[in-house]
Design a protein around this motif. Structure first.
Motif, PDB file in Angstrom:
ATOM      1  N   GLY A   1       1.039  -1.303  -0.312  1.00  0.00           N
ATOM      2  CA  GLY A   1       0.089   0.097  -0.046  1.00  0.00           C
ATOM      3  C   GLY A   1       0.634   0.859  -0.210  1.00  0.00           C
ATOM      4  N   VAL A   2       1.930   1.491   1.060  1.00  0.00           N
ATOM      5  CA  VAL A   2       3.023   2.873   0.562  1.00  0.00           C
ATOM      6  C   VAL A   2       3.878   2.513   0.075  1.00  0.00           C
ATOM      7  CG1 VAL A   2       4.443   3.761   2.278  1.00  0.00           C
ATOM      8  CG2 VAL A   2       2.077   3.290   2.958  1.00  0.00           C
ATOM      9  N   ALA A   3       4.800   1.090   0.214  1.00  0.00           N
ATOM     10  CA  ALA A   3       6.318   0.378  -0.599  1.00  0.00           C
ATOM     11  C   ALA A   3       6.059   0.561  -2.131  1.00  0.00           C
ATOM     12  CB  ALA A   3       6.144  -0.579  -0.215  1.00  0.00           C
ATOM     13  N   GLU A   4       4.930   0.638  -2.603  1.00  0.00           N
ATOM     14  CA  GLU A   4       5.117   0.268  -4.332  1.00  0.00           C
ATOM     15  C   GLU A   4       5.075   1.901  -4.653  1.00  0.00           C
ATOM     16  OE1 GLU A   4       3.754  -1.577  -8.672  1.00  0.00           O
ATOM     17  OE2 GLU A   4       2.235  -1.934  -6.311  1.00  0.00           O
ATOM     18  N   PRO A   5       4.639   2.651  -4.600  1.00  0.00           N
ATOM     19  CA  PRO A   5       4.208   4.078  -5.115  1.00  0.00           C
ATOM     20  C   PRO A   5       5.284   4.615  -4.382  1.00  0.00           C
ATOM     21  CG  PRO A   5       1.455   4.141  -4.083  1.00  0.00           C
ATOM     22  CD  PRO A   5       2.296   2.511  -3.823  1.00  0.00           C
ATOM     23  N   LEU A   6       6.129   4.665  -3.020  1.00  0.00           N
ATOM     24  CA  LEU A   6       6.841   5.163  -2.830  1.00  0.00           C
ATOM     25  C   LEU A   6       8.054   4.474  -3.566  1.00  0.00           C
ATOM     26  CD1 LEU A   6       7.357   7.201  -0.536  1.00  0.00           C
ATOM     27  CD2 LEU A   6       8.159   5.237   1.033  1.00  0.00           C
ATOM     28  N   ASN A   7       8.414   3.259  -3.284  1.00  0.00           N
ATOM     29  CA  ASN A   7       9.194   2.169  -4.556  1.00  0.00           C
ATOM     30  C   ASN A   7       8.835   3.376  -6.142  1.00  0.00           C
ATOM     31  OD1 ASN A   7      11.063   0.575  -3.930  1.00  0.00           O
ATOM     32  ND2 ASN A   7       9.401  -0.474  -2.699  1.00  0.00           N
ATOM     33  N   HIS A   8       8.432   3.301  -6.953  1.00  0.00           N
ATOM     34  CA  HIS A   8       8.317   3.935  -7.957  1.00  0.00           C
ATOM     35  C   HIS A   8       8.233   5.554  -8.398  1.00  0.00           C
ATOM     36  CE1 HIS A   8       7.141   0.106  -9.374  1.00  0.00           C
ATOM     37  NE2 HIS A   8       5.341   0.020  -9.129  1.00  0.00           N
ATOM     38  N   PHE A   9       7.516   6.133  -7.183  1.00  0.00           N
ATOM     39  CA  PHE A   9       8.312   7.641  -7.019  1.00  0.00           C
ATOM     40  C   PHE A   9       9.641   7.715  -7.331  1.00  0.00           C
ATOM     41  CE2 PHE A   9       8.758  11.394  -3.592  1.00  0.00           C
ATOM     42  CZ  PHE A   9       8.824  12.163  -4.983  1.00  0.00           C
ATOM     43  N   ALA A  10      10.300   7.014  -6.166  1.00  0.00           N
ATOM     44  CA  ALA A  10      11.989   7.259  -5.909  1.00  0.00           C
ATOM     45  C   ALA A  10      12.978   6.738  -6.732  1.00  0.00           C
ATOM     46  CB  ALA A  10      12.334   6.503  -4.054  1.00  0.00           C
ATOM     47  N   SER A  11      12.187   5.673  -7.494  1.00  0.00           N
ATOM     48  CA  SER A  11      13.010   4.814  -8.991  1.00  0.00           C
ATOM     49  C   SER A  11      11.969   4.824 -10.056  1.00  0.00           C
ATOM     50  CB  SER A  11      13.585   4.097  -8.490  1.00  0.00           C
ATOM     51  OG  SER A  11      14.605   3.732  -7.190  1.00  0.00           O
ATOM     52  N   PRO A  12      11.888   5.730 -10.731  1.00  0.00           N
ATOM     53  CA  PRO A  12      10.320   5.770 -11.817  1.00  0.00           C
ATOM     54  C   PRO A  12      11.483   4.645 -12.455  1.00  0.00           C
ATOM     55  CG  PRO A  12      10.944   7.541 -11.448  1.00  0.00           C
ATOM     56  CD  PRO A  12      12.163   7.288 -10.656  1.00  0.00           C
ATOM     57  N   PRO A  13       9.515   4.300 -13.980  1.00  0.00           N
ATOM     58  CA  PRO A  13      10.193   3.232 -14.767  1.00  0.00           C
ATOM     59  C   PRO A  13      11.547   3.741 -15.809  1.00  0.00           C
ATOM     60  CG  PRO A  13       8.015   3.416 -14.242  1.00  0.00           C
ATOM     61  CD  PRO A  13       8.469   4.717 -13.708  1.00  0.00           C
ATOM     62  N   PRO A  14      12.193   2.918 -15.900  1.00  0.00           N
ATOM     63  CA  PRO A  14      13.510   3.572 -16.795  1.00  0.00           C
ATOM     64  C   PRO A  14      12.670   4.218 -17.732  1.00  0.00           C
ATOM     65  CG  PRO A  14      13.882   1.163 -16.528  1.00  0.00           C
ATOM     66  CD  PRO A  14      12.293   1.569 -15.641  1.00  0.00           C
ATOM     67  N   GLY A  15      13.183   5.341 -18.783  1.00  0.00           N
ATOM     68  CA  GLY A  15      12.711   5.917 -19.788  1.00  0.00           C
ATOM     69  C   GLY A  15      11.464   7.271 -19.186  1.00  0.00           C
ATOM     70  N   THR A  16      10.989   7.154 -18.168  1.00  0.00           N
ATOM     71  CA  THR A  16      10.067   7.998 -17.755  1.00  0.00           C
ATOM     72  C   THR A  16      10.546   9.712 -17.804  1.00  0.00           C
ATOM     73  OG1 THR A  16       9.468   7.078 -15.311  1.00  0.00           O
ATOM     74  CG2 THR A  16       8.189   6.278 -17.104  1.00  0.00           C
TER      75      THR A  16
END
Length: 577
Positions: A130-145
């Protein structure tokens, strides 16, 4: 979602009629050609993980860097096709087919049905990520974004919505609809093999059907084990964060698996359905309380606005997200896809027999259109709200608050991210304990219901499997989770990588079964639609003939349909449209 279902299985257990499957309750093994192959294969994997953990870890590492990387495009294309298949079925005239007898009313009222679908969408996975996934993508966005902070925040929730939204539930629609049609419409036992009967005919009663059920049993067990691994990782991280233990070690995680599996086994052995239902209802209430507290004490207006905006962003970028394989990003793109999207699609497919059987069971009397629409939309919207509040609160703190959830090196503590977020709120200790209790109860109810569904599949569709075999499968779930955590922790790993890798790999053979389910379900529903059209044409012709006879004063007599290639076919005919 996902979704480890937190719902109790009292709906599954109600009205069990052994005679429906031709089986009678007892202590014998009902389907040895499914039970023994599945058991032997599972014990081989567990034995290798325990006796040769380094070899197991090395093997899984090799598979993770080769096979899983090659599966990405296939999983992306396949799961997207599930979404379009579900939409086509719901919007077509086939959506009017009833999952039961034509005049049968739904077994559960709309309110109860929605509540159980909501429950099926809640579980260990949502609490963990719930917290971990959005935070992970915020800190390390998918390559090329995008690299801007606001863009990263949008991308984080878009990607999270992709992994937990329509695509995840379309996987469950494919399996659930196929099971519901074969069980409620055709009166078949609750077994995956019968979903492919329109495609393979009587062959599903032989070796082919055995292989299908063995694949479903093994895949489901590893899917459940993966969720249990997430659960104990989060509980141990919470215990460490709150100072209950000094180190969230693998040993502690294994002890937690043993303890909580023991509780689940007691639940299974005593058959306290009311107790599990009570725990599930309490758990859903606790999840709602946690959500409302975070919404109330957090940036409420921001969270609600973000929820609305993200639904629009998800809809706008739906096709781009659906088919994103990051091929032009090289090894970084392949690694990201394997660690996130490919893993999720494999995990959901591993869970599909479990969740599919559950939602099929509670959907008797619904039309196909009601089934698809309800299963796709209700859990998806609830899940979006959950991630908007929990993930949005974490991102808000990083962007506009004191931060501290993302390390200086950009790393996120996935296991303890929820507890770090709660630490900045009033009564953080109480909220953290509440979160850990949530995970524990989800663990127990998921193990209980998972072992029940697996036992039905391993018993040839017997809706009343013996208690001893349910206990056996509950123990096996815990043993798999513990063994793979141990193997994955070799050489300093966190153990979860091994569980994730197995979930992805074992979903591959079941994905072929799911392709067969799509074809089989479409074939059966199209045939029903053709028969319905013929019946309507015959009725229309009879009405026209009767009207002509009344106006002309001539007796209509029998309709001569031998001159019409359409009307001459009988309802059971399969030739022609």
């Amino acid at each position: 979602m996902t979704t480890t279902p937190g719902a109790d299985t009292s709906a599954l257990r109600r009205d069990r009629q052994p005679e429906q499957s031709g089986l009678r309750p007892g202590s014998v093994i009902k389907a040895p050609r499914v039970f023994w192959p599945a058991t032997i294969l599972l014990l081989l994997v567990v034995g290798l993980a325990i006796l040769a953990p380094e070899t197991m870890n090395k093997t899984l590492g090799t598979m993770n860097s080769t096979v899983i990387g090659d599966l990405g495009w296939y999983y992306v294309l396949l799961v997207s096709s599930f979404v379009f298949f579900a939409a086509w079925i719901a919007l077509s005239p086939m959506g009017a087919v009833v999952l039961g007898k034509d005049d049968e009313e739904p077994e559960f009222g709309l309110k109860s049905w929605f509540a159980m679908l909501f429950a099926a969408g809640m579980g260990i996975g949502l609490v963990f990520w719930g917290v971990a996934e959005p935070l992970n993508h915020f800190a390390s966005p998918p390559p090329g974004t995008t690299t801007t902070q606001a863009g990263a925040a949008r991308e984080a929730l878009d990607t999270t919505f992709l992994h937990w939204g329509l695509h995840a539930w379309a996987i469950y629609v494919v399996v659930g609809l196929a099971v519901a049609y074969s069980v409620h419409r055709k009166g078949r036992p609750i077994s995956i093999r019968w979903t492919l009967e329109p495609l393979f005919g009587d062959r599903v009663e032989g070796v082919l059907g055995d292989v299908i059920d063995v694949i479903a049993v093994i895949g489901t067990l590893f899917g459940v084990a993966t969720s249990l691994g997430f659960g104990v990782s989060q509980i141990s991280a919470g215990m460490e964060y709150l100072g209950f233990v000094d180190d969230a070690s693998t040993t502690l995680k294994v002890i937690l698996i043993v303890a909580i599996t023991a509780i689940a086994v007691i639940s299974v052995a005593t058959g306290v359905d009311k107790g599990i239902k009570w725990l599930s209802n309490i758990n859903m209430g606790m999840a709602a309380v946690l959500l409302l507290i975070l919404l109330a004490v957090g940036p409420t207006v921001f969270l609600l606005g973000d929820f609305v905006q993200q639904i629009g962003s998800y809809a706008r970028n739906f096709f781009q997200l659906s088919f994103r394989t990051l091929s032009f990003e090289g090894e970084a793109g392949s690694a990201w896809l394997g660690g996130w999207t490919t893993f999720y699609w494999g995990w959901w497919m591993s869970w599909a027999p479990f969740v599919g059987v559950f939602i099929a069971r509670i959907s008797r009397g619904r039309t196909v259109r009601e089934f698809v629409t309800g299963v796709l939309l209700v859990p998806t919207l609830v899940t979006f709200l959950w991630f908007s509040v929990l993930g949005g609160s974490a991102i808000y703190r990083e962007m506009f608050g004191e931060g501290g959830l993302v390390g200086e090196d950009g790393a996120v503590s996935t296991d303890s991210a929820l507890f770090q977020l709660l630490d900045g709120l009033p009564a953080s200790g109480v909220l953290s304990v509440l979160a850990m209790v949530l995970v524990v109860i989800f663990f127990v109810t998921s193990s209980d219901s998972g072992s029940f569904v697996v036992d039905m599949l391993a018993s040839g569709g017997d809706p009343h499997p013996p208690v001893w075999s349910r206990v056996f499968w509950a123990v096996i779930e815990g043993v798999i989770a513990a063994a793979l955590l141990i193997a994955g922790a070799v050489n300093g790993g966190d153990g979860l990588g091994a569980l994730q890798t197995m979930a992805i790999l074992l979903a591959a053979p079941f994905s072929l079964v799911m392709i067969g389910m799509m074809i089989s379900t479409a074939k059966a529903l199209l045939r029903e639609h053709r028969l319905s059209q013929r019946a309507e044409r015959r009725l229309f012709a009879a009405e026209v003939a009767g009207e002509i006879a009344r106006t002309s004063g001539v007796s209509p007599g029998p309709i001569d349909d031998t001159r019409s290639p359409t009307l001459s076919r009988r309802p059971g005919s399969t030739s022609g449209p």
